[in-house]
Write a protein that holds these residues in place. Structure first.
Motif, mmCIF file in Angstrom:
data_model
loop_
_atom_site.group_PDB
_atom_site.id
_atom_site.type_symbol
_atom_site.label_atom_id
_atom_site.label_comp_id
_atom_site.label_asym_id
_atom_site.label_seq_id
_atom_site.Cartn_x
_atom_site.Cartn_y
_atom_site.Cartn_z
ATOM 1 N N TRP A 27 0.785 -1.248 -0.131
ATOM 2 C CA TRP A 27 -0.009 -0.013 -0.085
ATOM 3 C C TRP A 27 0.859 1.369 -0.084
ATOM 4 N N LYS A 28 2.156 1.194 0.627
ATOM 5 C CA LYS A 28 2.912 2.462 0.581
ATOM 6 C C LYS A 28 3.327 2.710 -0.890
ATOM 7 N N ALA A 29 3.827 1.637 -1.423
ATOM 8 C CA ALA A 29 4.324 1.574 -2.814
ATOM 9 C C ALA A 29 3.095 2.244 -3.713
ATOM 10 N N LYS A 30 2.032 1.609 -3.382
ATOM 11 C CA LYS A 30 0.868 1.993 -4.379
ATOM 12 C C LYS A 30 0.711 3.535 -4.231
ATOM 13 N N ALA A 31 0.675 4.016 -2.918
ATOM 14 C CA ALA A 31 0.453 5.270 -2.510
ATOM 15 C C ALA A 31 1.304 6.374 -3.338
ATOM 16 N N ASP A 32 2.612 5.950 -3.093
ATOM 17 C CA ASP A 32 3.817 6.471 -3.675
ATOM 18 C C ASP A 32 3.632 6.817 -5.256
ATOM 19 N N GLU A 33 2.932 5.457 -5.936
ATOM 20 C CA GLU A 33 2.786 5.653 -7.243
ATOM 21 C C GLU A 33 1.629 6.752 -7.823
ATOM 22 N N ILE A 34 0.713 6.705 -6.809
ATOM 23 C CA ILE A 34 -0.365 7.492 -7.144
ATOM 24 C C ILE A 34 0.016 8.869 -6.982
ATOM 25 N N MET A 79 -3.206 1.512 8.821
ATOM 26 C CA MET A 79 -2.390 0.754 7.649
ATOM 27 C C MET A 79 -2.287 1.698 6.501
ATOM 28 N N LEU A 80 -3.431 2.043 6.052
ATOM 29 C CA LEU A 80 -3.624 2.808 4.879
ATOM 30 C C LEU A 80 -3.020 4.331 5.197
ATOM 31 N N ALA A 81 -3.609 4.836 6.264
ATOM 32 C CA ALA A 81 -3.211 6.020 6.766
ATOM 33 C C ALA A 81 -1.795 6.423 6.686
ATOM 34 N N ALA A 82 -0.883 5.417 7.016
ATOM 35 C CA ALA A 82 0.523 5.570 6.969
ATOM 36 C C ALA A 82 0.964 5.328 5.562
ATOM 37 N N ALA A 83 0.338 4.837 4.844
ATOM 38 C CA ALA A 83 0.830 4.913 3.245
ATOM 39 C C ALA A 83 0.748 6.416 2.791
ATOM 40 N N VAL A 84 -0.488 6.786 3.295
ATOM 41 C CA VAL A 84 -0.766 8.242 2.545
ATOM 42 C C VAL A 84 -0.219 9.433 3.205
ATOM 43 N N LYS A 85 0.157 9.458 4.456
ATOM 44 C CA LYS A 85 0.412 10.459 5.555
ATOM 45 C C LYS A 85 1.644 11.231 4.854
ATOM 46 N N ILE A 107 -0.353 12.181 -9.198
ATOM 47 C CA ILE A 107 -1.255 13.199 -8.862
ATOM 48 C C ILE A 107 -0.565 13.810 -7.686
ATOM 49 N N PRO A 108 0.162 14.934 -7.711
ATOM 50 C CA PRO A 108 0.908 15.236 -6.316
ATOM 51 C C PRO A 108 -0.169 15.856 -5.132
ATOM 52 N N ASP A 109 -1.475 16.233 -5.679
ATOM 53 C CA ASP A 109 -2.409 16.692 -4.681
ATOM 54 C C ASP A 109 -3.348 15.862 -4.508
ATOM 55 N N PHE A 110 -3.115 14.283 -4.664
ATOM 56 C CA PHE A 110 -4.260 13.624 -4.597
ATOM 57 C C PHE A 110 -4.762 13.638 -3.139
ATOM 58 N N GLY A 111 -6.263 13.379 -2.812
ATOM 59 C CA GLY A 111 -6.759 13.644 -1.633
ATOM 60 C C GLY A 111 -6.472 12.331 -0.541
ATOM 61 N N GLY A 112 -6.574 11.064 -1.277
ATOM 62 C CA GLY A 112 -6.549 9.858 -0.319
ATOM 63 C C GLY A 112 -7.557 8.867 -0.563
ATOM 64 N N PHE A 113 -7.836 7.911 0.127
ATOM 65 C CA PHE A 113 -8.667 6.653 -0.085
ATOM 66 C C PHE A 113 -10.061 6.843 0.712
ATOM 67 N N LEU A 114 -10.979 6.319 0.236
ATOM 68 C CA LEU A 114 -12.288 6.080 0.741
ATOM 69 C C LEU A 114 -12.490 4.622 0.619
ATOM 70 N N VAL A 115 -12.831 3.939 1.786
ATOM 71 C CA VAL A 115 -12.865 2.718 2.309
ATOM 72 C C VAL A 115 -14.213 2.041 2.524
ATOM 73 N N LYS A 116 -14.944 1.060 1.928
ATOM 74 C CA LYS A 116 -15.954 0.198 2.313
ATOM 75 C C LYS A 116 -15.363 -0.940 2.654
ATOM 76 N N ALA A 117 -15.414 -1.527 3.810
ATOM 77 C CA ALA A 117 -14.733 -2.840 4.159
ATOM 78 C C ALA A 117 -15.641 -3.668 5.336
ATOM 79 N N ASN A 118 -15.613 -4.632 4.922
ATOM 80 C CA ASN A 118 -16.673 -5.714 5.953
ATOM 81 C C ASN A 118 -18.068 -5.344 5.946
ATOM 82 N N SER A 119 -18.629 -5.245 4.705
ATOM 83 C CA SER A 119 -20.051 -4.337 4.806
ATOM 84 C C SER A 119 -20.459 -4.981 3.267
ATOM 85 N N GLU A 120 -21.668 -5.725 3.215
ATOM 86 C CA GLU A 120 -22.429 -6.050 2.087
ATOM 87 C C GLU A 120 -21.301 -6.843 1.250
#
Length: 714
Positions: free
Chosen positions: A280-287, A322-328, A291-304
């Motif tokens: 996830w850290k590598a993926k965030a770096d790639e994004i 874990m995701l927050a550490a990747a984009v922080k 997109i230098p001003d990319f906002g971040g991730f929205l997550v739907k997890a363990n639902s439906e």
């Protein structure tokens, strides 16, 4: 004589080949900039003889071009751009371009603005000032809103700054172009042609959002595909980000939890596995490289059925952090949805989000915000405010409204959602004593949070009118205005919208606003009166089906929610039932424990009551239920009459669409009313109150209705 005849024939020929006036199709939304009458055009022109600005970049260009576009439409003149301040000019300035400004900008932040009638170099000007060019853009749209709606343009002294930091649209758009719960056609994102072709509609989308202060957009469905995170689709998202950036709008992506497994063959998606975190850290770096001003991730997890950290016996906080550490390192954030609608529901589906998240308060990283729906079930015509609001003081909570009308008549019912939004925002949680409103939770003032947010599930599609109907545009508009300032009134917002969308003529604005303001309550009456909920058709959520009882999981069935039987109707959420009221602050729980002190609009949400229970009106619950259904249908009939009287004031195209849709709404309101009464009467075994008509068909007829190809149904 021959010369005059020749000129006459040329004039006739020119008229005959001149293009016909373009029809009003709703594409211009509230940014129509319709021609003003001579007096108003003169007033506008006097306050915008020129546009004075010394800066130059994409955002400032967008602001000045919007002002020129608006003024050309309203006055048929285009003000010149100048570097020097002129008499009557609109003067756009920041401290970076004009060091000494006759207005204080403290407290306005990066997006706020001031508008003031003032003097500059001895000349009367209208100053639009801000700390940033994005602030100037927002200020320009505010001035244009005043100009369009007929407001005075002299002696202005306005200061405005957003009360909520993140103001986002959530697009439930799929990569194949289908929009889940979308009723305005396919997705506006042309993934196939992106990133090479960036059509003008993307810019118009950005203009519309910037005009109401929306500053972010989640491009893809929360039921995400891992493909959204591949290099080709990152490039497509980057192309959209380039279009949106001058308008102060960031892009975000919904992510699928198992993307590391699906895209790169990892054996697990356990958030505590170092390889998963590294992926996830590598993926965030790639994004962020794209997109230098990319906002971040929205997550739907363990639902439906969506995967998530609970599949590995981890918590939602484990996954979010874990995701927050990747984009922080890049300044990104994670929006973690609290909609956890899973198979292991307790005795009451309404309790699950609270049960899953309350114990995690204070365990989320500082760049995580938990996104909570306005109510505990799922965007019903009316729900009490979600009990998580006020219950997690150590965690920023983000509101999630639904602008698309999955449960409120979809594209054809005129049900203005401003009152629904306002009702939720104004609700008192009593979390820190009286006056602890939901708005204060999400704007951060209640518990001192700096990371704040509000999201609206978008109602946008490729229909020329963007939203499936002209009046559905008002819901998008109202969401944006309330996201900027939750203290605004739904009625005032409706007045703005009606004046800009149609005409500022009070002969139209007054009746249209009155019609809009009661329309959502009418829908509640003909669909889910007195606190009923979730009685719609399965899957497509179109039309009434309170009889459904044979689906695999209990909480999929409408009978689970209304629990109608020979003794009465309603879901007991007091101590004698699921005790969901205990999730609210004690003063709220105490009020809800007694049907006599429970607001009647939420009565059956919290109580199972006898059919002969006496309402405050003195009538029985059964009679009152029927009268609510009747009242809802009657309101739609009144809207039809109101609209017909407005025919001379509305263009033929938009009048005809609304006229047709009101006819559909009236027919379907009667359908809701008749089907619901037919079913509940079969259980209650009571006669209809005097004056109420019997359903048009028997119950079996209503049960037999089938809609296999309803739109928006994945």
């Amino acid at each position: 004589m021959i010369a005059r005849l020749f000129c006459y024939l040329i004039a006739v020929a020119m008229i005959s080949v001149a293009p016909a006036a373009s029809a009003e199709d709703g594409y211009d939304l509230w940014l129509r900039y319709a021609p003003a009458n001579d007096a108003r055009a003169g007033e506008i022109t006097r306050h915008a003889t020129a546009i004075a600005t010394t800066g130059h970049n994409a955002t400032l260009t967008a602001a000045t071009q919007e002002l020129q576009r608006g003024l050309l439409g309203m006055t048929h003149t285009t003000p010149a751009l100048t570097r020097a301040v002129a008499q009557g000019a609109l003067w756009l300035a920041t401290p970076a371009t004009d060091a000494t400004l006759p207005v204080a900008l403290d407290g306005l932040g990066d997006e706020g603005y001031a508008i003031r009638s003032t003097q500059a170099d001895g000349k009367a000007v209208t100053l639009i000032a801000a700390n940033s060019d994005v602030g100037l853009l927002h200020g320009a749209f505010h001035w244009l809103r005043l100009a369009q709606s007929g407001a005075p343009l002299d002696r202005l002294d306005i200061r405005s700054a957003p009360k909520i930091k993140l103001r986002l649209l959530n697009h439930w758009d799929n990569l194949d172009g289908m929009v889940e719960r979308g009723y305005a056609g396919q997705s506006i994102w042309d993934w196939w042609r992106l990133p090479d072709y960036k059509g003008p509609r993307y810019t118009d989308y950005a203009r519309a959002n910037a005009s109401i202060g929306i500053n972010g957009t989640v491009l893809n469905n929360v039921n995400a595909k891992a493909t959204s995170l591949t290099a080709p689709y990152i490039a497509k998202a980057a192309a959209l980000a380039d279009v949106f950036r001058p308008y102060g709008i960031k892009v975000y992506l919904s992510v699928k939890w198992t993307a590391p497994m699906e895209l790169d063959g990892l054996k697990t998606a356990d958030p505590l596995d170092p390889q998963v975190a590294a992926w996830w850290k590598a993926k965030a770096d790639e994004i962020y490289r794209a997109i230098p001003d990319f906002g971040g991730f929205l997550v739907k997890a363990n639902s439906e059925g969506q995967p998530g950290p609970q599949d590995y016996d981890r918590t939602h906080a484990d996954g979010a952090n874990m995701l927050a550490a990747a984009v922080k390192p890049h300044g990104g954030i994670v929006m973690w949805r609290a909609f956890v609608y899973a198979h292991d529901n307790p005795d009451d589906r309404a309790k699950q989000a609270y049960d899953d998240f309350k114990s995690l308060d204070g365990t989320f990283a500082d760049n995580v915000i938990v996104q909570v729906k306005n109510g505990a079930i799922d965007f019903q015509p009316r729900e009490p405010f979600h009990p998580l609001f006020g219950a997690m003081p150590k965690t920023p909570l983000m509101m999630e409204f639904q602008i698309t009308k999955e449960y409120l008549g979809q594209s054809t019912h005129l049900t203005y959602l401003g009152p629904l939004f306002e009702e939720t925002l104004d609700a008192d949680t009593y979390a820190r004593g009286k006056g602890s409103t939901v708005a204060e939770v999400i704007d951060g003032t209640l518990d001192g949070h700096k990371l704040t947010g509000i999201a609206g599930v978008a109602n946008i599609g490729v229909d020329r009118d963007w939203s499936g109907s002209i009046f559905n545009q008002a819901d998008w508009y109202a969401f944006g205005r309330l996201a900027w300032n939750p203290d605004l009134s739904a009625e005032g917002i409706a007045r703005e919208w009606a004046a800009m969308t149609f005409t500022p003529d009070p002969k139209l604005v007054k009746p249209v606003v009155a019609m809009m303001m009661g329309s959502r309550e009418a829908a509640v009456d003909y669909m889910t009166p007195l606190g009923l909920a979730h009685v719609m058709g399965t899957g497509h959520h179109y039309g009434p089906a309170p009889w459904i009882s044979d689906l695999a999981r209990p909480e999929w069935n409408p009978v689970y929610y209304h629990k109608a039987d020979a003794t009465g109707i309603g879901f007991d959420r007091t101590k004698s039932g699921s005790n969901a009221i205990a999730q609210y602050a004690p003063p709220v729980a105490k009020m809800l424990a007694d049907p006599k002190t429970t607001p009647e609009k939420e009565l059956l949400w919290f109580h199972h009551l006898p059919w002969d229970y006496r309402l405050k009106s003195g009538e029985t619950l059964w009679d009152g239920l029927v009268h609510h259904y009747d009242r809802g249908v009657a309101y739609v009939a009144d809207m039809q009459k109101t609209w017909e009287n407005l025919r001379p004031l509305v263009d033929p195209e938009r009048f005809a669409q609304t006229e047709a849709f009101l006819k559909i709404q009236h027919r379907e309101a009667k359908w809701w009313r008749d089907a619901s009464i037919a079913y509940f009467q079969s259980i209650a075994k009571r006669p209809l109150p005097t004056g109420s008509d019997a359903p048009a068909h028997d119950l079996d007829w209503y049960k037999a209705q089938d809609f296999p190809y309803a739109p928006g149904n994945p």
